[in-house]
Scaffold this motif. Structure first.
Motif, PDB file in Angstrom:
ATOM      1  N   PRO A 219       0.553  -1.609  -0.308  1.00 20.46           N
ATOM      2  CA  PRO A 219      -0.543   0.102   0.295  1.00 20.46           C
ATOM      3  C   PRO A 219       1.408   1.006  -0.129  1.00 20.46           C
ATOM      4  O   PRO A 219       0.232   2.251   0.161  1.00 20.46           O
ATOM      5  CB  PRO A 219      -0.566  -0.010   0.980  1.00 20.46           C
ATOM      6  CG  PRO A 219       0.204  -1.569   2.378  1.00 20.46           C
ATOM      7  CD  PRO A 219       0.825  -2.062   1.275  1.00 20.46           C
ATOM      8  N   GLU A 220       2.237   0.997   0.555  1.00 16.69           N
ATOM      9  CA  GLU A 220       2.653   2.003   0.436  1.00 16.69           C
ATOM     10  C   GLU A 220       3.694   2.727  -1.052  1.00 16.69           C
ATOM     11  O   GLU A 220       4.128   3.584  -1.123  1.00 16.69           O
ATOM     12  CB  GLU A 220       3.810   2.297   1.134  1.00 16.69           C
ATOM     13  CG  GLU A 220       5.006   1.073   1.057  1.00 16.69           C
ATOM     14  CD  GLU A 220       4.776  -0.929   0.896  1.00 16.69           C
ATOM     15  OE1 GLU A 220       5.714  -1.310   1.209  1.00 16.69           O
ATOM     16  OE2 GLU A 220       3.812  -0.265   2.059  1.00 16.69           O
ATOM     17  N   THR A 221       3.123   1.602  -2.095  1.00 17.71           N
ATOM     18  CA  THR A 221       3.578   2.408  -3.591  1.00 17.71           C
ATOM     19  C   THR A 221       3.151   3.133  -3.648  1.00 17.71           C
ATOM     20  O   THR A 221       2.576   4.295  -3.669  1.00 17.71           O
ATOM     21  CB  THR A 221       3.058   1.095  -4.087  1.00 17.71           C
ATOM     22  OG1 THR A 221       3.283  -0.612  -4.063  1.00 17.71           O
ATOM     23  CG2 THR A 221       3.028   1.823  -6.034  1.00 17.71           C
ATOM     24  N   ASN A 222       4.426   4.864  -5.137  1.00 18.11           N
ATOM     25  CA  ASN A 222       4.615   5.586  -4.743  1.00 18.11           C
ATOM     26  C   ASN A 222       5.062   6.323  -6.206  1.00 18.11           C
ATOM     27  O   ASN A 222       5.018   6.911  -6.306  1.00 18.11           O
ATOM     28  CB  ASN A 222       4.985   6.421  -3.154  1.00 18.11           C
ATOM     29  CG  ASN A 222       6.133   6.473  -2.963  1.00 18.11           C
ATOM     30  OD1 ASN A 222       7.491   5.389  -3.316  1.00 18.11           O
ATOM     31  ND2 ASN A 222       7.110   7.923  -3.249  1.00 18.11           N
ATOM     32  N   VAL A 223       5.702   4.982  -6.926  1.00 17.00           N
ATOM     33  CA  VAL A 223       6.185   5.379  -7.976  1.00 17.00           C
ATOM     34  C   VAL A 223       5.640   4.494  -9.397  1.00 17.00           C
ATOM     35  O   VAL A 223       5.827   2.737  -8.787  1.00 17.00           O
ATOM     36  CB  VAL A 223       7.255   4.930  -8.217  1.00 17.00           C
ATOM     37  CG1 VAL A 223       8.216   5.515  -8.790  1.00 17.00           C
ATOM     38  CG2 VAL A 223       7.503   6.575  -6.916  1.00 17.00           C
ATOM     39  N   LEU A 224       5.294   4.823 -10.006  1.00 16.09           N
ATOM     40  CA  LEU A 224       4.928   3.742 -11.306  1.00 16.09           C
ATOM     41  C   LEU A 224       5.576   4.327 -12.762  1.00 16.09           C
ATOM     42  O   LEU A 224       5.570   5.081 -12.410  1.00 16.09           O
ATOM     43  CB  LEU A 224       3.160   3.953 -11.585  1.00 16.09           C
ATOM     44  CG  LEU A 224       2.802   2.633 -12.884  1.00 16.09           C
ATOM     45  CD1 LEU A 224       2.517   1.913 -12.980  1.00 16.09           C
ATOM     46  CD2 LEU A 224       1.619   4.064 -13.286  1.00 16.09           C
ATOM     47  N   ILE A 225       6.290   2.979 -12.880  1.00 13.72           N
ATOM     48  CA  ILE A 225       7.063   3.256 -13.862  1.00 13.72           C
ATOM     49  C   ILE A 225       6.527   1.965 -15.236  1.00 13.72           C
ATOM     50  O   ILE A 225       6.666   0.716 -14.949  1.00 13.72           O
ATOM     51  CB  ILE A 225       8.388   2.774 -13.898  1.00 13.72           C
ATOM     52  CG1 ILE A 225       8.974   3.396 -12.859  1.00 13.72           C
ATOM     53  CG2 ILE A 225       9.284   3.281 -15.002  1.00 13.72           C
ATOM     54  CD1 ILE A 225      10.823   2.877 -12.271  1.00 13.72           C
ATOM     55  N   THR A 226       6.262   3.129 -16.394  1.00 16.76           N
ATOM     56  CA  THR A 226       4.954   2.024 -16.886  1.00 16.76           C
ATOM     57  C   THR A 226       5.735   1.335 -18.433  1.00 16.76           C
ATOM     58  O   THR A 226       6.036   2.634 -19.611  1.00 16.76           O
ATOM     59  CB  THR A 226       3.764   3.395 -17.720  1.00 16.76           C
ATOM     60  OG1 THR A 226       4.236   4.127 -18.156  1.00 16.76           O
ATOM     61  CG2 THR A 226       2.990   3.478 -16.552  1.00 16.76           C
ATOM     62  N   MET A 227       6.098   0.558 -18.182  1.00 17.20           N
ATOM     63  CA  MET A 227       8.376   0.299 -18.742  1.00 17.20           C
ATOM     64  C   MET A 227       7.884  -0.923 -20.005  1.00 17.20           C
ATOM     65  O   MET A 227       8.714  -0.335 -20.836  1.00 17.20           O
ATOM     66  CB  MET A 227       9.122  -0.349 -18.058  1.00 17.20           C
ATOM     67  CG  MET A 227      10.287  -0.990 -18.934  1.00 17.20           C
ATOM     68  SD  MET A 227      11.130   0.415 -19.159  1.00 17.20           S
ATOM     69  CE  MET A 227      11.667   1.808 -18.167  1.00 17.20           C
ATOM     70  N   ALA A 228       6.942  -1.384 -19.821  1.00 19.40           N
ATOM     71  CA  ALA A 228       6.467  -2.328 -20.509  1.00 19.40           C
ATOM     72  C   ALA A 228       6.065  -2.410 -22.524  1.00 19.40           C
ATOM     73  O   ALA A 228       5.683  -0.660 -22.621  1.00 19.40           O
ATOM     74  CB  ALA A 228       4.931  -3.366 -20.335  1.00 19.40           C
ATOM     75  N   GLY A 229       6.463  -2.547 -23.812  1.00 22.87           N
ATOM     76  CA  GLY A 229       6.447  -2.629 -24.971  1.00 22.87           C
ATOM     77  C   GLY A 229       7.291  -2.846 -25.703  1.00 22.87           C
ATOM     78  O   GLY A 229       8.257  -4.213 -24.863  1.00 22.87           O
ATOM     79  N   ILE A 230       6.419  -3.196 -27.110  1.00 21.03           N
ATOM     80  CA  ILE A 230       7.174  -3.918 -27.835  1.00 21.03           C
ATOM     81  C   ILE A 230       7.126  -3.194 -28.921  1.00 21.03           C
ATOM     82  O   ILE A 230       7.055  -2.009 -29.416  1.00 21.03           O
ATOM     83  CB  ILE A 230       5.382  -4.999 -27.940  1.00 21.03           C
ATOM     84  CG1 ILE A 230       5.011  -4.282 -28.762  1.00 21.03           C
ATOM     85  CG2 ILE A 230       5.370  -6.220 -27.540  1.00 21.03           C
ATOM     86  CD1 ILE A 230       3.354  -5.505 -29.669  1.00 21.03           C
ATOM     87  N   MET A 231       8.414  -3.961 -29.986  1.00 16.47           N
ATOM     88  CA  MET A 231       8.702  -2.519 -31.058  1.00 16.47           C
ATOM     89  C   MET A 231       8.726  -3.958 -32.319  1.00 16.47           C
ATOM     90  O   MET A 231       9.628  -4.853 -32.486  1.00 16.47           O
ATOM     91  CB  MET A 231      10.329  -2.235 -31.025  1.00 16.47           C
ATOM     92  CG  MET A 231      10.842  -1.849 -31.568  1.00 16.47           C
ATOM     93  SD  MET A 231      12.136  -0.775 -31.845  1.00 16.47           S
ATOM     94  CE  MET A 231      12.290   0.684 -32.228  1.00 16.47           C
TER      95      MET A 231
END
Length: 247
Positions: free
Chosen positions: A77-89
């Protein structure tokens, strides 16, 4: 974004830049939750890196994102950062309509995936101290690589979305940071051995330095991405596009 002391969720962190950044951030004193589709690989990462946590998610599946977000918020619940890394090329040939399946898959993963992740976490993050959302675009958001047209388009869209997200969240305390990598030696397009791509560890070191020295930055830009990022502004756009076109 603070360099340490965060609880960070990184979907798309089972290989390449995502995994490398997860390990660097973990070593810097953050609690890191990696996520991806392959449960065996997640288990291996956790076993090899004590303290890192894992959650299963398929960022091309809206229901999977919802389940993963619920799990992260319940377990961490303390999560304070989201990094949206997933991707395809993927390479596409636009001479016939056969490219459409690849284009649709790319849009689902690279554009809808990050938007769905932001939607799943924005309310939660708005109530957290030192909260941040890091989106991941590309130098190709600014000058396209013609053989990967939909990839470029999704990254241009992520850049534009990030700009709007930053403005709208200015009253929440949630920082919005855009990471725009150059070509890096990863398996994203089979360029892990490409001498023209930036070595992964060199890229990660520069990114970590930028996060530490520029905690209020809107964009994380290593020097190698400058020719793409500022091509239009400095008048070199068409020359850079010709180079990327192989001309």
């Amino acid at each position: 974004m603070n360099i340490s002391g965060n609880t960070i969720f990184i979907p798309g962190a089972t290989s390449g830049i995502g995994l490398g950044l997860a390990l660097r951030l973990h070593a810097a004193g953050n609690r890191v939750i990696v996520a991806g589709r392959r449960t065996e690989l997640l288990a291996e990462i956790v076993a090899q890196n004590p303290g890192i946590e894992a959650v299963t998610v398929d960022t091309a599946d809206a229901a999977s994102i919802t389940r993963a977000a619920d799990e992260v918020k319940a377990r961490f619940p303390e999560t304070n950062v989201l990094i949206t890394m997933a991707g395809i090329m993927r390479i596409e040939d636009l001479h016939t309509g056969d490219f459409l399946a690849v284009a649709e898959s790319t849009i689902t993963t690279n554009l809808l995936g990050p938007l769905r992740l932001v939607a799943a976490f924005v309310d939660h993050l708005s109530g957290k101290p030192d909260a941040a959302i890091m989106t991941v675009s590309s130098g190709l958001a600014f000058v396209p690589l013609p053989i990967t047209p939909t990839y470029n388009a999704t990254k241009a869209a992520i850049h534009s979305f990030s700009e709007s997200l930053r403005v709208q969240l200015a009253d929440t305390g949630v920082q919005v940071i855009e990471l725009a990598p150059p070509a890096v030696q990863t398996e994203l397009l089979g360029q892990q051995d490409d001498p023209n791509a930036m070595p992964l560890e060199e890229f990660l070191s520069e990114v970590m330095t930028l996060i530490e020295t520029q905690p209020d930055a809107h964009e994380i830009l290593v020097q190698r991405v400058y020719p793409l990022r500022f091509a239009e502004a400095n008048g070199s756009y068409h020359a850079v596009l010709e180079t990327l076109s192989g001309h």
